[in-house]
Design a protein around this motif. Structure first.
Motif, mmCIF file in Angstrom:
data_model
loop_
_atom_site.group_PDB
_atom_site.id
_atom_site.type_symbol
_atom_site.label_atom_id
_atom_site.label_comp_id
_atom_site.label_asym_id
_atom_site.label_seq_id
_atom_site.Cartn_x
_atom_site.Cartn_y
_atom_site.Cartn_z
ATOM 1 N N TYR A 14 0.815 -1.218 0.000
ATOM 2 C CA TYR A 14 0.000 0.000 0.000
ATOM 3 C C TYR A 14 0.849 1.268 0.000
ATOM 4 N N GLU A 31 -5.262 -8.068 -3.402
ATOM 5 C CA GLU A 31 -5.038 -8.521 -2.029
ATOM 6 C C GLU A 31 -6.061 -9.602 -1.675
ATOM 7 N N GLY A 34 -7.322 -8.751 2.780
ATOM 8 C CA GLY A 34 -7.847 -7.447 3.161
ATOM 9 C C GLY A 34 -6.760 -6.396 3.099
ATOM 10 N N VAL A 35 -7.156 -5.150 2.849
ATOM 11 C CA VAL A 35 -6.192 -4.063 2.743
ATOM 12 C C VAL A 35 -5.424 -3.913 4.061
ATOM 13 N N GLY A 36 -4.135 -3.761 3.944
ATOM 14 C CA GLY A 36 -3.267 -3.723 5.118
ATOM 15 C C GLY A 36 -2.540 -5.030 5.311
ATOM 16 N N VAL A 40 -1.544 -5.495 9.308
ATOM 17 C CA VAL A 40 -2.631 -4.705 9.889
ATOM 18 C C VAL A 40 -3.717 -5.587 10.494
ATOM 19 N N LEU A 41 -4.046 -6.679 9.842
ATOM 20 C CA LEU A 41 -5.214 -7.459 10.241
ATOM 21 C C LEU A 41 -4.917 -8.574 11.236
ATOM 22 N N GLN A 90 -9.449 -3.739 11.968
ATOM 23 C CA GLN A 90 -10.321 -3.522 10.810
ATOM 24 C C GLN A 90 -10.465 -2.038 10.499
ATOM 25 N N GLN A 92 -8.211 0.258 11.003
ATOM 26 C CA GLN A 92 -6.979 0.677 10.334
ATOM 27 C C GLN A 92 -6.976 0.224 8.880
ATOM 28 N N SER A 93 -7.436 -0.992 8.642
ATOM 29 C CA SER A 93 -7.541 -1.504 7.270
ATOM 30 C C SER A 93 -8.469 -0.627 6.440
ATOM 31 N N ASP A 94 -9.603 -0.254 7.030
ATOM 32 C CA ASP A 94 -10.570 0.593 6.315
ATOM 33 C C ASP A 94 -9.973 1.960 5.993
ATOM 34 N N GLY A 97 -7.657 1.572 3.090
ATOM 35 C CA GLY A 97 -8.438 1.357 1.875
ATOM 36 C C GLY A 97 -9.020 2.637 1.324
#
Length: 459
Positions: A14, A31, A34-36, A40-41, A90, A92-94, A97
């Motif tokens: 990212y 991915e 999930g993003v991160g 991150v997840l 989640q 942080q992932s959002d 994104g």
């Protein structure tokens, strides 16, 4: 328009996507989870959130020493703790994104692999075994997967990887942590602080064999003083369910019984089924994707970043590798990756932060350096806060006095290492560093005091 496909949306992916999009590149990120990504997840963000909770419990347990009493004992609701951990990960992932979307990056959920057949100097990427994209640049940032022993298969219930611990709803009665590297030490420290009985199985003489030996010695002493059982020179070879518990088998025939076991025995790179052999991308003997200091693989136009390269398993390094890859691909000015400037931190209690030259470098004769070690127990702020364990260590060149490395063992060492990191990067001599003001009283005062002590050796 230049086009780029990034396989993997962890820090390497990212960060590269943001830099490329800013440079006007048409970017597609693929991915699977999930993003991160895992950082991150299921890895860095969740573990450090759990550790932040553990830090609070450690502070509360230290309260009586400071003259504070409480009549009602506090309980740890691990289900609530882990729910918060998952929620923050989640979130942080959002956030990441949404930032990618604002930059115009296309994000596809799924798997991707390289394939032959792209025209000219382009590279073909097949997504979800269907859509095909021919891109000018490809970045592989696929990360790693927790390693499992052949006779210790993780079931997500009693035998756990570090990605699976966040499903626990109650504090384990007795957690066995196999592996005393960074991951194992961090989880052992966290669960010990949360009130769990912990046994740490270490195949080495002491914990954290890859870290500063003085720092590792302090941490093991702290662990043992708190009642944690550390089994040194003990190699685990198996872990099996036994009713409502587990039995860990050691290489010498001994067994250790507990309610749960966390396997922290390393990670394997996610480099299989990527089409690497098909297009000629080389991998090392352990499956890591081979790269140079500007993130190039052995195929022009194909780059790699992050843990899948085996360079340095840190999110900050992955992010820098990703950015460097884009800068190089676009012909922009850049500094190749310099691992001597990387600062890292072990989020145990106390934390261990390092940058630059190591004690091993000096002891082996690889680097000529002078050093000094200042115990944190002499620091007035440490005394006020009831901090007994820790130190600041500095290394400098014998002739010039330039600071070339440092170690901090302390609460919030991750923050205290920054001025030393700046000194290493900017080649600041101890003579100049010692004169910079610090707040009195403060833990950072020990950093300046260490420099003053080191200056006497240089002079």
């Amino acid at each position: 328009m230049t086009s780029m496909v990034i396989i993997g949306a962890g820090p390497g992916g990212y960060e590269a996507a943001n830099v490329a999009a800013t440079g006007g590149v048409d970017v597609t990120v693929v991915e699977e989870t999930g993003v991160g990504g895992a950082a991150v997840l299921t890895d860095c963000v969740p573990s450090k959130t759990l550790i932040a909770t553990a830090e609070v419990t450690s502070t509360l347990r230290r309260a009586p020493e400071l003259g504070l009493r409480h009549t009602d004992a506090f309980d740890v609701d691990l289900d609530a703790v882990n729910s918060r951990v998952r929620r923050l990960a989640q979130a942080q992932s959002d956030d990441i994104g949404r930032a990618l979307e604002r930059s115009g990056v296309r994000v596809i959920r799924g798997r991707a692999r390289l394939a032959a057949g792209a025209p000219g100097h382009r590279h073909r990427v097949v997504i979800n075994d269907g859509e095909t994209i021919d891109a000018d640049i490809v970045l592989l940032a696929t990360g790693t997967t927790p390693r499992e022993l052949p006779d210790a298969r993780c079931d997500g219930d009693r035998i756990l990887t570090w990605k699976q611990v966040y499903s626990l709803k109650e504090i384990p009665e007795h957690l066995i942590v196999v592996g005393s590297g960074v991951t194992g030490a961090e989880f052992a420290s966290a669960y010990d602080s949360l009130g769990c009985r912990v046994t740490l199985v270490s195949s080495r003489d002491q914990v954290l064999p890859g870290e500063d030996p003085d720092a590792a010695r302090v941490l093991q002493q702290v662990f043992e003083s708190r009642g944690m059982e550390v089994l040194s020179r003990s190699r685990a070879v198996s872990a099996v369910r036994d009713g409502d518990g587990v039995v860990v088998g050691l290489e010498d025939g001994r067994t250790v019984r507990g309610s749960h076991v966390l396997m922290a025995v390393g990670a394997t790179p996610n480099s299989s089924d990527l089409g690497l052999e098909e297009v000629g991308v080389a991998v090392g003997p352990r499956g890591h994707i081979s790269v140079d200091k500007v993130s190039r693989t052995t195929v022009p136009g194909i780059y790699a970043a992050g843990d899948c390269t085996g360079v340095f398993a840190l999110a900050s390094v992955a992010a820098m590798q990703g950015r460097i890859a884009v800068w190089h691909a676009l012909g922009q000015a850049l500094q190749p990756l310099d691992l001597s400037l990387v600062c890292s931190n072990v989020f145990t209690s106390p934390e261990i932060a390092t940058v630059g030259v190591t004690q091993t470098d000096v002891d082996s004769g690889k680097v000529q350096a002078r050093s000094t070690l200042l115990d944190l127990s002499t620091n007035p702020r440490a005394k006020m806060q009831g901090i007994h364990d820790g130190f600041v260590k500095l290394f400098c060149r014998p002739a010039t006095g330039n600071i070339i490395g440092g170690v901090v063992v302390s609460p919030r060492a991750s923050e205290l290492i920054h001025p030393i990191s700046v000194a290493v990067a900017e080649r600041i001599p101890v003579d100049a560093f010692q004169h910079d003001f610090t707040v009195y009283p403060s833990l950072s005062g020990s950093v300046s005091e260490a420099a003053r002590r080191l200056q006497t050796f240089v002079a």
